[in-house]
Write a protein that holds these residues in place. Structure first.
Motif, PDB file in Angstrom:
ATOM      1  N   GLY A  29      -4.076   7.287  11.586  1.00  0.00           N
ATOM      2  CA  GLY A  29      -5.583   7.109  11.832  1.00  0.00           C
ATOM      3  C   GLY A  29      -6.384   8.550  12.211  1.00  0.00           C
ATOM      4  O   GLY A  29      -7.324   8.500  12.533  1.00  0.00           O
ATOM      5  N   ARG A  30      -5.592   9.635  11.793  1.00  0.00           N
ATOM      6  CA  ARG A  30      -6.073  10.791  11.854  1.00  0.00           C
ATOM      7  C   ARG A  30      -6.827  11.340  10.483  1.00  0.00           C
ATOM      8  O   ARG A  30      -7.081  12.599  10.288  1.00  0.00           O
ATOM      9  CB  ARG A  30      -4.995  11.956  12.119  1.00  0.00           C
ATOM     10  N   ALA A  31      -6.653  10.550   9.467  1.00  0.00           N
ATOM     11  CA  ALA A  31      -7.157  10.876   8.261  1.00  0.00           C
ATOM     12  C   ALA A  31      -7.290   9.717   7.357  1.00  0.00           C
ATOM     13  O   ALA A  31      -6.826   8.609   7.685  1.00  0.00           O
ATOM     14  CB  ALA A  31      -6.183  12.039   7.616  1.00  0.00           C
ATOM     15  N   GLU A  32      -8.450   9.763   6.320  1.00  0.00           N
ATOM     16  CA  GLU A  32      -8.474   8.912   5.411  1.00  0.00           C
ATOM     17  C   GLU A  32      -7.332   8.474   4.323  1.00  0.00           C
ATOM     18  O   GLU A  32      -6.342   9.153   4.186  1.00  0.00           O
ATOM     19  CB  GLU A  32      -9.667   8.982   4.420  1.00  0.00           C
ATOM     20  N   LYS A  33      -7.190   7.192   4.080  1.00  0.00           N
ATOM     21  CA  LYS A  33      -5.844   6.888   2.900  1.00  0.00           C
ATOM     22  C   LYS A  33      -6.061   7.881   1.988  1.00  0.00           C
ATOM     23  O   LYS A  33      -7.152   8.210   1.177  1.00  0.00           O
ATOM     24  CB  LYS A  33      -6.302   5.617   2.566  1.00  0.00           C
ATOM     25  N   PRO A  34      -4.800   8.387   1.432  1.00  0.00           N
ATOM     26  CA  PRO A  34      -4.880   9.403   0.165  1.00  0.00           C
ATOM     27  C   PRO A  34      -4.848   8.519  -0.982  1.00  0.00           C
ATOM     28  O   PRO A  34      -3.822   8.391  -1.826  1.00  0.00           O
ATOM     29  CB  PRO A  34      -3.392  10.178   0.476  1.00  0.00           C
ATOM     30  N   VAL A  35      -6.043   7.933  -1.061  1.00  0.00           N
ATOM     31  CA  VAL A  35      -6.292   6.895  -2.566  1.00  0.00           C
ATOM     32  C   VAL A  35      -5.922   7.596  -3.903  1.00  0.00           C
ATOM     33  O   VAL A  35      -5.547   6.738  -4.761  1.00  0.00           O
ATOM     34  CB  VAL A  35      -7.464   6.132  -2.238  1.00  0.00           C
ATOM     35  N   ASN A  36      -6.235   8.968  -3.986  1.00  0.00           N
ATOM     36  CA  ASN A  36      -6.148   9.421  -5.146  1.00  0.00           C
ATOM     37  C   ASN A  36      -4.799  10.133  -5.264  1.00  0.00           C
ATOM     38  O   ASN A  36      -4.740  11.310  -6.137  1.00  0.00           O
ATOM     39  CB  ASN A  36      -7.074  10.389  -5.348  1.00  0.00           C
ATOM     40  N   TRP A  72      -2.614   9.520   7.803  1.00  0.00           N
ATOM     41  CA  TRP A  72      -3.288   8.264   7.500  1.00  0.00           C
ATOM     42  C   TRP A  72      -2.768   7.033   8.300  1.00  0.00           C
ATOM     43  O   TRP A  72      -3.603   6.596   9.197  1.00  0.00           O
ATOM     44  CB  TRP A  72      -3.114   7.981   5.972  1.00  0.00           C
ATOM     45  N   GLU A 108       0.427  14.114   4.911  1.00  0.00           N
ATOM     46  CA  GLU A 108      -0.746  13.334   4.656  1.00  0.00           C
ATOM     47  C   GLU A 108      -0.601  11.815   4.934  1.00  0.00           C
ATOM     48  O   GLU A 108      -1.338  10.903   5.291  1.00  0.00           O
ATOM     49  CB  GLU A 108      -1.123  13.635   3.439  1.00  0.00           C
ATOM     50  N   GLU A 149       0.672  -1.166   0.097  1.00  0.00           N
ATOM     51  CA  GLU A 149      -0.149  -0.058   0.174  1.00  0.00           C
ATOM     52  C   GLU A 149       0.844   1.275  -0.012  1.00  0.00           C
ATOM     53  O   GLU A 149       0.679   2.374  -0.566  1.00  0.00           O
ATOM     54  CB  GLU A 149      -1.002  -0.068   1.330  1.00  0.00           C
TER      55      GLU A 149
END
Length: 535
Positions: free
Chosen positions: A186-193, A183, A179, A165
């Motif tokens: 657990g403080r933010a969503e995965k930067p999938v984009n 992630w 960023e 990942e």
């Protein structure tokens, strides 16, 4: 900065891979943003920072200490950064220690003329370990034996995710990776984009040893040539296209001819090669030396694009038109690959399948391939998925036996890092009309015990010094003969010998052999003629 320097120091002197990972995880946990992110960028060599040339750093140091003392100390340590860090005389009262973030930010904001003054102020405030880390960072020479992959493994373990990942996000992230840490914690969503056309971790092979042959069922293996290029991944996703090396470095800038000619959404695994532009067969492969002319460039000239055209010989398909194919079998992936490339897709073709009834026939093919640009054969399990790393039993490589030559040690130079106190880098030569002509350099292949013996020979037989380099006794009566193994030869007008070795290494020490019986340069020239190397 001192905390970063401590991390580097401990990583250098920690041999265990797992212990290095733990050191990195502890650092990530203890050090806040953006400091830890800049450290990651520095270690993975993804850091863009203004640098000072070694000459400018030396000039700064010798403004404080005697130049002769500096040169003598440099000769003893074998490393410029270590010399400067240890010999630097601090000024009293300089007690503000900069952070790594401050160093990077101030360097990037300063002018070239002002940079030495900044460095001087920082050197006064830091301890020797901090000064060493700073000089390595500011000179672009930070190499501590920690691979980028290991840092990504540590990041993955720190965040409880899979290394794959991290790998697939990496090239879409920006330093200092805030960023990413958000992630992982657990403080933010995965930067999938984070990025389109990502790099996907590669699948690697194991060398075939005699003991492995009974375990390999050749009837279940796809057999292909092993091409003498570099492993790459060619990826297009919409209007975004990239070419990656096997380690995930983006080398697109040096190969626009490959990128622009690939119009389909796919991720292809293959070999980057150079073809001969003067033949009707545009994919007639040229020697590795031709490819080397285009490597390690940020851009490439129009002339080079014309004289050294590149292409990719594809052998696997990882992703196509939005579908991840890595869990499918090799046979299924190859069917899709051949369908995808059936009408021709720019500078890409498919690696051909070869047939062999058994090990004897395969050995003949391996030893005597149809062209010099083939360095052996590959064996791949037909029903294997595409797995990152080096899974046992799926992919095998059986390379040609290396070339061997007996040469005489001529010069030795101190190594760096752990080897800075040993003469570990060797220049060796072969005979031509009674004179030794340098033919190559090597710095690996020997054991630690052998290194100590060679080092003692160098110290006992030094006849001249050239800075950190020592010239040793090397005549027909006395000298050290080295059996050198190498993967191939190219003609090279830049070298006095007229030849250049590929991947030379010390195969064994020939203490038993008189220097007069080492090989003639003609032996290498005959090898060139036999392999049909182009001038």
């Amino acid at each position: 900065m001192n905390r970063f320097a401590e991390l580097l120091d401990r990583l250098i002197f920690t041999p265990s891979r797992n212990a290095k990972v733990q050191l990195l995880k502890d650092y990530f946990a203890d050090v806040p943003d953006p400091e830890r992110g800049w450290a990651v960028a520095a270690i993975t060599r993804d850091l863009e920072v203004k640098t000072l040339k070694p000459a400018a750093i030396k000039a700064l140091v010798t403004s404080r200490v005697d130049p002769v003392l500096y040169d003598l100390s440099r000769d003893y340590t074998g490393d410029s950064a270590e010399t400067a860090a240890l010999i630097w005389p601090q000024k009293r009262g300089a007690n503000y220690v900069p952070s790594l973030s401050e160093v990077i930010e101030e360097l990037n904001e300063t002018t070239k003329a002002e940079a030495p003054q900044l460095l001087e102020r920082w050197l006064d405030a830091l301890d020797p370990s901090g000064r060493w880390a700073l000089i390595k960072l500011i000179s672009g020479g930070l190499r501590i034996g920690v691979a980028s992959r290991l840092v990504k493994v540590a990041l993955a373990e720190y965040g409880g995710v899979e290394p794959q990942e991290i790998e697939e996000l990496w090239h879409g992230l920006t330093t200092p990776y805030e960023e990413l840490f958000a992630w992982l914690e657990g403080r933010a969503e995965k930067p999938v984009n984070a990025m389109r056309a990502p790099f996907r971790p590669v699948m690697l092979s194991h060398p075939v040893e005699e003991l492995d042959k009974p375990k390999i069922d050749l009837s279940r293996m796809r057999k292909e040539w092993k091409w003498d290029g570099i492993r790459v991944q060619l990826v297009r996703d919409g209007d975004e296209a990239r070419l990656y090396s096997r380690t995930g470095d983006d080398i697109s800038g040096a190969f626009p001819d490959v990128i622009e000619g690939f119009p389909v959404d796919a991720a292809i695994d293959g070999e980057l090669l150079i073809y001969d532009p003067l033949t009707t067969d545009r994919f007639k492969v040229r020697p590795f030396n031709d490819l080397q002319q285009r490597l390690n460039r940020k851009t490439v000239s129009a002339k080079m694009l014309k004289t050294h055209p590149a292409f990719v010989r594809a052998y696997d398909l990882l992703w196509a038109e939005g579908e991840d194919l890595r869990e499918r079998t090799l046979d299924e992936r190859r069917v899709r690959l051949e369908e995808l490339l059936s009408e021709g897709r720019g500078r890409v073709d498919v690696s051909e399948r070869i047939e062999a009834s058994g090990w004897e026939e395969l050995e003949r093919m391996r030893s005597d391939p149809p062209i010099a640009a083939i360095e052996g054969v590959m064996l791949k399990l037909n029903d294997a998925p595409y797995l990152p790393g080096r899974p046992k039993g799926y992919w095998w490589k059986w390379k040609k036996e290396p070339y061997l030559v007996d040469a005489v040690l001529m010069y030795a130079q101190r190594g760096s890092g752990k080897r800075s106190s040993f003469y570990s880098d060797y220049t060796f030569g072969c005979w031509r009309e009674g004179e030794l002509i340098p033919v190559g350099k090597a710095y690996h292949g020997y054991t630690d015990q052998e290194l100590k013996k060679i080092d003692k020979f160098v110290r006992d037989n030094t006849i001249d010094r050239f800075g950190p380099v020592r010239s040793v006794t090397a005549n027909k009566e006395k000298g050290l003969v080295l059996e050198v193994a190498f993967e191939g030869l190219q003609r090279s007008p830049r070298h006095k010998s007229g030849v250049a070795m590929r991947f030379p290494r010390i195969n064994r020490l020939r203490w038993d052999k008189p220097p007069a019986e080492a090989d003639q340069l003609q032996v290498l020239e005959n090898m060139l003629d036999a392999q049909g190397a182009a001038p």
